[in-house]
Design a protein around this motif. Structure first.
Motif: not given
Length: 501
Positions: A259-267, A315-316, A322-325, A357-358
């Motif tokens: 899935t496309r990385p989003t602002s919610l992704n965090c290592p 996201f918008r 927004a990622p597809h999923n 979420t797309s």
């Protein structure tokens, strides 16, 4: 029809092939696994003789993998009308929690609340606190009363930073009474419940709070599992099907889901360990039931679908595509009967659910969620993964087990949890219980979560996020009430239009 038969035949081939590989791989490793198992059992015997200690059940060990950046602690807020006296509440907790006994066997219902977590060489154990004091676990917040919702949220966030499993050898739980006073002088009391997931999962905690702690409560207040009793034959068939489907469910969970990385992704290394806890205004449950009836889906489908739409809007508004999923962890209760929730235990397993979420189309999202959840229920994914994890925990070292769990959760960016509460109002220590909200813990690199709790005809929603991901997690769910209201009104207006015709 032909395609359906081919699909089923291919699935059967996959299961047979997978089990062949598992068996062929497991046989050479049996001596190693049996050595670990026997050594663990010997250590258990030694600890039982020397310390009278009980070892952790295998289904509880995954919840001992918390870190300072992401602790596996469940947080909950109960709001009561009026002022709750601390002495009265401590007496209630002593009677209904610490000293509560099973009426049939006479054994303590919650023996672990006076025990702390001890790490052995191969196992984890529950050891008795040397000097247990109830006031260390049930106390009143000594500072000034909270005068706003923001102050209360700040306090919850502040308390959540404190580790429950610390070096002071205390049982990992606490109930903090805090008083709130609004501008009109109206007093409310909040009970901030904090408990380590290794002690109890959300279902057994809610069962205690609603069915045991509340006044004149009964077993019909909250249903943690099926209402009907399951026969031995039915139970055996469930376990058999879960075991057969295990390779399929493992492959589905561990398979890389791009899935496309989003602002919610965090290592995990980038998490601050500080989280912001918030709760939203309640939503009328009847609105959700209107949508449920018109789409012929479950309440859970409606809520998850509308959350997906709310996240799309989130996201918008950030000018982010927004990622597809959006891969989320959904806790599934694997209990087969209500009896299994009457004691603190861990029978929750996680399923990976891609939230669509797309799209801003809530109906489309709800129907998509319905199909995805149905496939998981049909394959008994929760029970299947629970059985598999129990076997792995018994036969592999703790470090290997932790790495397996970490890798399985690496695809997810959020936890979304939904708990069904009672439909009627409850009393606690003579005070009306006005609202109830909880926050599921993060796990490894997952630093955000959304929770949904139904109570007394309303839905109470909470959200949390690590401050390095976002400072205002309420933005994830701020559109949720409007989305539900708009969708319910659209169905109502259509019905009225047909009626007038």
């Amino acid at each position: 029809m032909i395609l359906k038969l081919l699909s089923r035949f291919g699935f059967l081939i996959f299961l047979v092939t997978s089990w062949t590989i598992i068996i062929c791989t497991t046989i050479p490793l049996l001596p190693f696994s049996m050595t670990i198992l026997i050594t663990r059992k010997l250590e258990e015997i030694v600890y039982r003789i020397l310390y009278r200690a009980l070892h952790f059940k295998t289904e509880e060990t995954p919840w001992l993998t918390d870190t300072p950046r992401n602790r596996t602690d469940i947080n909950c807020l109960l709001m009561l009308e009026g002022k709750l006296g601390i002495k009265k509440f401590q007496g209630l907790m002593d009677r209904k929690l610490v000293k509560a006994r099973n009426t049939k066997t006479g054994k303590l219902l919650y023996p672990r609340v006076t025990e702390y977590v001890h790490t052995g060489y191969l196992n984890y154990y529950w050891l008795e606190e040397t000097n247990f004091k109830l006031k260390d676990h049930v106390y009143e917040w000594s500072e000034n009363p909270c005068r706003s919702k923001n102050q209360l949220q700040d306090l919850i966030s502040k308390l959540a930073e404190r580790p429950l499993r610390s070096s002071d050898n205390k049982s990992p739980w606490e109930f903090v009474v805090v008083h709130c006073r609004n501008t009109d002088g109206f007093i409310q009391s909040g009970i901030i419940v904090r408990i380590s997931h290794c002690l109890a999962d959300g279902t057994s905690l809610m069962y205690f709070l609603i069915n045991h702690l509340c006044d004149d409560s009964n077993n019909n207040g909250y249903l943690a599992g099926p209402e009907h009793q399951i026969s031995f034959t039915q139970k055996s068939m469930i376990y058999l099907k879960s075991s057969i489907y295990y390779p399929y469910n493992v492959a589905k969970t561990l398979a890389p889901q791009w899935t496309r990385p989003t602002s919610l992704n965090c290592p995990e290394a980038s998490l601050s360990g500080k989280k912001r806890y918030i709760y939203a205004r309640p939503i009328n449950l009847e609105l959700i039931k209107i949508i449920k009836r018109n789409l012929n889906v479950t309440i859970n489908d409606v809520i998850l679908g509308c959350i997906a739409t709310s996240l799309h809007n989130f996201f918008r508004k950030k000018n982010e595509k927004a990622p597809h999923n959006l891969i989320t962890c959904i806790p599934l209760d694997t209990r087969l009967s209500l009896e299994q929730a009457k004691e603190f235990s861990n029978k929750i397993n996680i399923t990976m659910l891609p939230l669509p979420t797309s799209s801003a189309d809530s109906i489309r999202n709800i129907l998509e969620i319905h199909d995805r959840m149905k496939s998981r229920k049909d394959s008994l994914e929760g029970m299947s993964m629970r059985i598999g994890l129990r076997l792995l925990a018994e036969m592999t070292p703790n470090c290997a087990m932790q790495e397996i769990i970490r890798s399985s959760a690496s695809n997810a960016v959020m936890i979304v949890s939904n708990v069904q509460g009672p439909s009627h109002e409850l009393m606690l220590a003579g005070n009306k219980l006005s609202s109830l909200v909880f926050w599921p813990p993060g796990k490894d690199s997952i630093g955000s979560s959304i929770s949904i709790m139904s109570y007394n005809g309303f839905i109470y929603t909470g959200a949390l996020s690590d401050t390095n991901i976002m400072k205002y997690p309420e933005k994830m769910i701020e559109d949720l009430p409007a989305i539900i209201m708009s969708l319910a009104e659209s169905f109502t207006s259509k019905k009225n239009a047909y009626s007038s015709d």
